[in-house]
Write a protein that holds these residues in place. Structure first.
Motif, PDB file in Angstrom:
ATOM      1  N   ALA A  63     -15.104 -14.628   6.100  1.00  0.00           N
ATOM      2  CA  ALA A  63     -14.099 -13.969   5.258  1.00  0.00           C
ATOM      3  C   ALA A  63     -13.038 -14.948   4.758  1.00  0.00           C
ATOM      4  O   ALA A  63     -12.106 -14.544   4.060  1.00  0.00           O
ATOM      5  CB  ALA A  63     -13.424 -12.842   6.035  1.00  0.00           C
ATOM      6  N   THR A 203     -14.319  -8.587  -5.090  1.00  0.00           N
ATOM      7  CA  THR A 203     -15.687  -8.430  -4.601  1.00  0.00           C
ATOM      8  C   THR A 203     -15.824  -8.953  -3.180  1.00  0.00           C
ATOM      9  O   THR A 203     -16.829  -8.697  -2.516  1.00  0.00           O
ATOM     10  CB  THR A 203     -16.695  -9.139  -5.528  1.00  0.00           C
ATOM     11  OG1 THR A 203     -18.019  -8.723  -5.189  1.00  0.00           O
ATOM     12  CG2 THR A 203     -16.609 -10.659  -5.409  1.00  0.00           C
ATOM     13  N   ILE A 204     -14.820  -9.702  -2.698  1.00  0.00           N
ATOM     14  CA  ILE A 204     -14.816 -10.155  -1.306  1.00  0.00           C
ATOM     15  C   ILE A 204     -13.495  -9.751  -0.653  1.00  0.00           C
ATOM     16  O   ILE A 204     -12.475  -9.650  -1.317  1.00  0.00           O
ATOM     17  CB  ILE A 204     -15.003 -11.685  -1.184  1.00  0.00           C
ATOM     18  CG1 ILE A 204     -14.030 -12.444  -2.094  1.00  0.00           C
ATOM     19  CG2 ILE A 204     -16.447 -12.067  -1.472  1.00  0.00           C
ATOM     20  CD1 ILE A 204     -14.093 -13.955  -1.954  1.00  0.00           C
ATOM     21  N   VAL A 206     -11.126  -7.440   2.483  1.00  0.00           N
ATOM     22  CA  VAL A 206     -10.836  -6.089   2.952  1.00  0.00           C
ATOM     23  C   VAL A 206      -9.380  -5.758   2.657  1.00  0.00           C
ATOM     24  O   VAL A 206      -8.591  -6.625   2.305  1.00  0.00           O
ATOM     25  CB  VAL A 206     -11.093  -5.955   4.469  1.00  0.00           C
ATOM     26  CG1 VAL A 206     -12.557  -6.222   4.800  1.00  0.00           C
ATOM     27  CG2 VAL A 206     -10.176  -6.898   5.266  1.00  0.00           C
ATOM     28  N   THR A 250      -8.906  -1.567   8.526  1.00  0.00           N
ATOM     29  CA  THR A 250      -9.221  -2.125   7.207  1.00  0.00           C
ATOM     30  C   THR A 250     -10.547  -1.580   6.703  1.00  0.00           C
ATOM     31  O   THR A 250     -11.404  -1.159   7.489  1.00  0.00           O
ATOM     32  CB  THR A 250      -9.300  -3.665   7.246  1.00  0.00           C
ATOM     33  OG1 THR A 250     -10.351  -4.066   8.156  1.00  0.00           O
ATOM     34  CG2 THR A 250      -7.980  -4.273   7.686  1.00  0.00           C
ATOM     35  N   GLU A 252     -13.608  -2.307   3.369  1.00  0.00           N
ATOM     36  CA  GLU A 252     -14.069  -3.264   2.372  1.00  0.00           C
ATOM     37  C   GLU A 252     -13.514  -2.930   0.991  1.00  0.00           C
ATOM     38  O   GLU A 252     -13.501  -1.765   0.587  1.00  0.00           O
ATOM     39  CB  GLU A 252     -15.598  -3.245   2.296  1.00  0.00           C
ATOM     40  CG  GLU A 252     -16.311  -3.708   3.551  1.00  0.00           C
ATOM     41  CD  GLU A 252     -17.815  -3.566   3.394  1.00  0.00           C
ATOM     42  OE1 GLU A 252     -18.504  -4.597   3.382  1.00  0.00           O
ATOM     43  OE2 GLU A 252     -18.279  -2.421   3.275  1.00  0.00           O
ATOM     44  N   ASP A 254     -14.962  -4.090  -1.690  1.00  0.00           N
ATOM     45  CA  ASP A 254     -16.207  -3.907  -2.435  1.00  0.00           C
ATOM     46  C   ASP A 254     -17.213  -3.311  -1.459  1.00  0.00           C
ATOM     47  O   ASP A 254     -17.879  -4.036  -0.721  1.00  0.00           O
ATOM     48  CB  ASP A 254     -16.701  -5.258  -2.969  1.00  0.00           C
ATOM     49  CG  ASP A 254     -17.944  -5.134  -3.833  1.00  0.00           C
ATOM     50  OD1 ASP A 254     -18.476  -4.013  -3.967  1.00  0.00           O
ATOM     51  OD2 ASP A 254     -18.393  -6.162  -4.370  1.00  0.00           O
ATOM     52  N   PRO A 255     -17.324  -1.977  -1.402  1.00  0.00           N
ATOM     53  CA  PRO A 255     -18.119  -1.329  -0.356  1.00  0.00           C
ATOM     54  C   PRO A 255     -19.549  -1.831  -0.290  1.00  0.00           C
ATOM     55  O   PRO A 255     -20.282  -1.837  -1.274  1.00  0.00           O
ATOM     56  CB  PRO A 255     -18.061   0.156  -0.747  1.00  0.00           C
ATOM     57  CG  PRO A 255     -17.596   0.196  -2.168  1.00  0.00           C
ATOM     58  CD  PRO A 255     -16.746  -1.014  -2.353  1.00  0.00           C
ATOM     59  N   SER A 257     -20.499  -4.900   0.203  1.00  0.00           N
ATOM     60  CA  SER A 257     -20.736  -6.263  -0.283  1.00  0.00           C
ATOM     61  C   SER A 257     -19.495  -7.136  -0.168  1.00  0.00           C
ATOM     62  O   SER A 257     -19.276  -8.018  -0.990  1.00  0.00           O
ATOM     63  CB  SER A 257     -21.202  -6.216  -1.753  1.00  0.00           C
ATOM     64  OG  SER A 257     -21.536  -7.493  -2.236  1.00  0.00           O
ATOM     65  N   SER A 258     -18.691  -6.915   0.872  1.00  0.00           N
ATOM     66  CA  SER A 258     -17.382  -7.566   0.933  1.00  0.00           C
ATOM     67  C   SER A 258     -17.418  -9.025   1.386  1.00  0.00           C
ATOM     68  O   SER A 258     -16.401  -9.711   1.335  1.00  0.00           O
ATOM     69  CB  SER A 258     -16.448  -6.782   1.866  1.00  0.00           C
ATOM     70  OG  SER A 258     -16.946  -6.811   3.192  1.00  0.00           O
ATOM     71  N   LEU A 259     -18.574  -9.512   1.815  1.00  0.00           N
ATOM     72  CA  LEU A 259     -18.682 -10.915   2.221  1.00  0.00           C
ATOM     73  C   LEU A 259     -19.476 -11.742   1.213  1.00  0.00           C
ATOM     74  O   LEU A 259     -19.662 -12.945   1.401  1.00  0.00           O
ATOM     75  CB  LEU A 259     -19.351 -11.022   3.602  1.00  0.00           C
ATOM     76  CG  LEU A 259     -18.513 -10.541   4.792  1.00  0.00           C
ATOM     77  CD1 LEU A 259     -19.336 -10.619   6.071  1.00  0.00           C
ATOM     78  CD2 LEU A 259     -17.234 -11.358   4.927  1.00  0.00           C
ATOM     79  N   TYR A 265     -18.643  -5.774  -7.487  1.00  0.00           N
ATOM     80  CA  TYR A 265     -17.343  -5.116  -7.701  1.00  0.00           C
ATOM     81  C   TYR A 265     -17.338  -4.330  -9.000  1.00  0.00           C
ATOM     82  O   TYR A 265     -16.828  -3.199  -9.057  1.00  0.00           O
ATOM     83  CB  TYR A 265     -16.237  -6.179  -7.710  1.00  0.00           C
ATOM     84  CG  TYR A 265     -14.918  -5.719  -8.293  1.00  0.00           C
ATOM     85  CD1 TYR A 265     -14.021  -4.968  -7.536  1.00  0.00           C
ATOM     86  CD2 TYR A 265     -14.560  -6.046  -9.605  1.00  0.00           C
ATOM     87  CE1 TYR A 265     -12.799  -4.563  -8.069  1.00  0.00           C
ATOM     88  CE2 TYR A 265     -13.347  -5.645 -10.139  1.00  0.00           C
ATOM     89  CZ  TYR A 265     -12.476  -4.897  -9.376  1.00  0.00           C
ATOM     90  OH  TYR A 265     -11.273  -4.494  -9.911  1.00  0.00           O
TER      91      TYR A 265
END
Length: 334
Positions: A63, A203-204, A206, A250, A252, A254-255, A257-259, A265
């Motif tokens: 992250a 897009t990345i 939380v 917390t 995400e 971008d649900p 796909s947050s990593l 996004y």
């Protein structure tokens, strides 16, 4: 990134979005005073040292890219890209930017400290904290790709002033509407293209529940949810974030796909699943919404993001004899 590819990236983005003066030396930007070879003689291993530390830390903490790119954004939008966000409050004086509410959740300062320590050993008082932050953010986001996603011209110097009171009106809030967002970006010499493109950084990473709980529980003051938010997604968020909003939970941004730094996004945004009101606001303007649709394509997003990050990274930079090169990123030089 090879020079030929960089030029290709730049011109593709220009063609797609009509960004006519990406490297404008006037106004808010200082491209003409920055250089890709700035440390070639004074600290030739500077970028390699930054990249090595970031790769190791990003391997342990996937992250990290989200943390550092947010930190750079918060730095550049207040007093320009001068590393003022890194300064601690000293001796009970006026609170520094770190103490402002929008910055309380920033993290990754320890990584910047480690990089600065290594560079001070290699090249004392040569590499600025502002340049370190710009390189670290780029390298952390780029780490999973094995290549640099954008270029970072160097030569920034560090500011000596950091005031929490200057955050308001400069850092756009999660509840901002489109006109407010655009006004804030325009003040920094950025346009609607940059607004939509740089929002893609969501897009990345939380967010804490408190940043968007009003959308779920009291949007109009009547205990209702924001009607623009997808109903199924709103129900999911309520399960994740009980009311009153937790300060520790917390979710995400971008649900699912947050990593992964990708175009997902924009897909979820068009499904009315943007987490913040400021995300959903991008769909309320015709031109902005069109850009959201275009940026779903990787061949559009990645070169455009490279261009906008170069613009943002040159906002009101200090160069020449302005500012200083801090020996410690947390305090100004004596």
């Amino acid at each position: 990134m090879k020079a030929g590819y960089s030029i290709f990236v730049l011109f593709v983005s220009l063609a797609l979005f009509g960004i006519v003066e990406v490297c404008n030396a006037r106004g808010a930007h200082g491209f003409s005073n920055l250089s890709y070879n700035y440390y070639r003689r004074t600290c030739p291993r500077a970028e390699k040292i930054v990249r090595g530390i970031i790769r190791e830390r990003a391997r342990i903490n996937p992250a990290l890219g989200a943390k550092l790119i947010r930190m750079q954004f918060h730095d550049c939008f207040v007093r320009g890209c001068d590393a003022s966000v890194l300064l601690d409050t000293v001796n009970g004086s006026f609170p520094s930017e770190k103490k402002a509410v929008p910055n309380l959740s920033l993290s990754g300062f320890d990584v910047i400290d480690d990089i600065k320590t290594a560079l001070e050993k290699a090249c004392p008082k040569v590499v600025s904290c502002a340049d370190i932050l710009a390189l670290a953010a780029r390298d952390a986001v780029s780490a999973p790709f094995g290549r640099r996603l954008w270029d970072v011209p160097l030569g920034r110097r560090d500011g000596r002033i950091s005031l929490a009171s200057e955050i308001n009106g400069n850092i756009p809030g999660p509840s901002a509407n489109f006109s407010s967002l655009l006004q804030t970006f325009n003040k920094k010499g950025l346009d609607v293209n940059d607004l939509v493109i740089l929002s893609g950084a969501h897009t990345i990473g939380v967010s804490h529940c408190g940043a968007f709980s009003r959308r779920l529980y009291n949007f109009t003051g009547k205990g209702d949810a924001d009607p623009s938010l997808d109903r199924t997604y709103a129900i999911f968020l309520r399960k994740q974030c009980p009311n009153p909003a937790s300060q520790t939970i917390t979710v995400e941004m971008d649900p699912g796909s947050s990593l992964k730094f990708d175009t997902h996004y924009y897909d979820v945004l068009l499904q009315n699943k943007g987490l913040f009101q400021s995300d959903a606001a991008l769909l309320t303007d015709g031109h902005s919404r069109g850009l959201v649709t275009t940026l779903r394509r990787k061949r559009s997003f990645f070169p455009a993001f490279a261009t906008s990050m170069m613009k943002m990274g040159a906002i009101e930079v200090l160069t020449g004899n302005a500012g200083e090169i801090r020996a410690n990123c947390r305090v100004v030089n004596p």
